[in-house]
Design an enzyme around this catalytic site. Structure first.
Site, PDB file in Angstrom:
ATOM      1  CB  THR A 191      35.337  17.614  43.652  1.00  0.00           C
ATOM      2  OG1 THR A 191      34.741  16.791  44.625  1.00  0.00           O
ATOM      3  CG2 THR A 191      34.290  18.039  42.635  1.00  0.00           C
ATOM      4  N   GLY A 221      26.107  15.991  47.678  1.00  0.00           N
ATOM      5  CA  GLY A 221      26.682  17.309  47.958  1.00  0.00           C
ATOM      6  C   GLY A 221      26.288  18.329  46.913  1.00  0.00           C
TER       7      GLY A 221
END
Ligand code: ASP
Length: 331
Positions: A191, A221
């Site tokens: 990420t 998330g």
């Protein structure tokens, strides 16, 4: 927008210099320095991102060195990874959910506290750019799923197939043995969270991901959640997270890191404290990964991770620096 003008007008940020009280922590210090307002010189522009995404920080630096805003810098930097089909946890080429659909999460936050996010959005190559549109073109902060996708088309974004052949084949392999269990994040990272300070000393941040590989359809998330995956306070600093989003959401991780800096901790100390906080709530577990990076108003940076192997990248006038970090669980 009225709300944004209000935020702009009430911003305490000043160009080039800040008053020491803004970053001082304890009350006594604030009072002492307020009586004698000493000025602290801000560092030059700087961009910092999770992991080793040197093309992302280089792109952000291109924007910053030409006098561009930190907001443009973080968006452009994040877009580099979103477009990279070899990065299988961001944008095009990201790993799909367990049903084979790539769903993307992203958020962006500027110096005035304006923010925008998209959650679980399909078929759009640059979720960070849509998140910015949410921030600038709507009265909302978050758009999710089909609504986010529809909004993206209205804003002129094209429909794109995000599932590459490589990610598809890996998903088909995973299905053979996985019993449909998502991969708990240790190696499935990448990420990108990216933070920048521009020549005016203003801070912005962006965070974008395809999330946990083979997650339940609809799972979101930390990455598009302001305060969890990303938080910016232009008076203090900014932080962003990578790793198991559920743990970051539970502790409002990035907000925590910024608040720890507000209390006087350095970015490094704040990231360490944030990771330790998460570990204290997960006694006996070492099967997941959380990493934070942070920057303060002076341009000092820090990073820390539960697992070994975490690194973050900075780009300033000194050029690229890869910063391997300490970890909480030693290898
Ligand atoms: N934080 C991301 C998520 O939980 C994944 C990652 O950073 O690896 O969706």
């Amino acid at each position: 927008m009225k709300r944004r003008n209000f935020l702009k007008n009430s911003s305490a940020a000043t160009a080039g210099l800040i008053s020491a009280p803004l970053i001082a922590s304890c009350k006594n210090d604030v009072e002492k320095k307020a009586a004698n307002p000493e000025k602290i010189k801000l560092t030059r522009p700087i961009a910092i991102c999770t992991w080793n995404f040197k093309n992302a920080t280089a792109k952000a630096w291109e924007v910053l060195k030409d006098g561009g805003s930190s907001l443009d810098a973080v968006q452009k930097g994040a877009m580099v990874e979103e477009a990279d089909v070899n990065n299988q946890t961001v944008g095009v080429g990201g790993r799909p959910d367990r049903d084979g659909n790539v769903t993307l999460d992203a958020c962006i936050m500027d110096k005035d506290g304006n923010c925008g996010a998209v959650l679980c959005m399909q078929n759009i190559a640059s979720p960070i750019s849509v998140a910015r549109k949410v921030m600038e073109e709507t009265p909302h902060v978050m758009l999710a799923g089909k609504g986010a996708e529809k909004f993206a088309y209205e804003q002129g974004f094209e429909k794109v197939n995000l599932l590459t052949e490589k990610s598809k084949q890996e998903w088909l392999e995973w299905k053979k043995t996985s019993e449909y269990k998502p991969i708990i994040n240790i190696e499935n990272h990448d990420t990108i969270g990216i933070l920048a300070i521009d020549k005016n000393g203003d801070i912005s941040g962006a965070c974008t991901t395809s999330g946990m590989g083979y997650k339940y359809a609809g799972r979101v998330g930390d990455s598009p959640i302001i305060g969890a995956g990303l938080f910016v306070d232009n008076e203090i600093g900014a932080a962003t997270a990578t790793g198991v989003g559920e743990e970051v959401v539970r502790t409002v991780g990035s907000f925590l890191i910024v608040e720890l800096m507000r209390q006087g901790k350095s970015p490094q100390e704040a990231c360490e404290e944030g990771v330790k906080r998460i570990m204290s709530k997960n006694a006996g577990r070492n099967d997941f990964q959380i990493g934070f990076i942070a920057i303060n108003k002076k341009g000092e940076t820090g990073g820390y991770c539960i697992q070994p192997g975490f690194t973050y990248r900075t780009y300033s006038e000194e050029g690229h620096v890869n910063n391997p970090t300490e970890s909480f669980i030693k290898a």
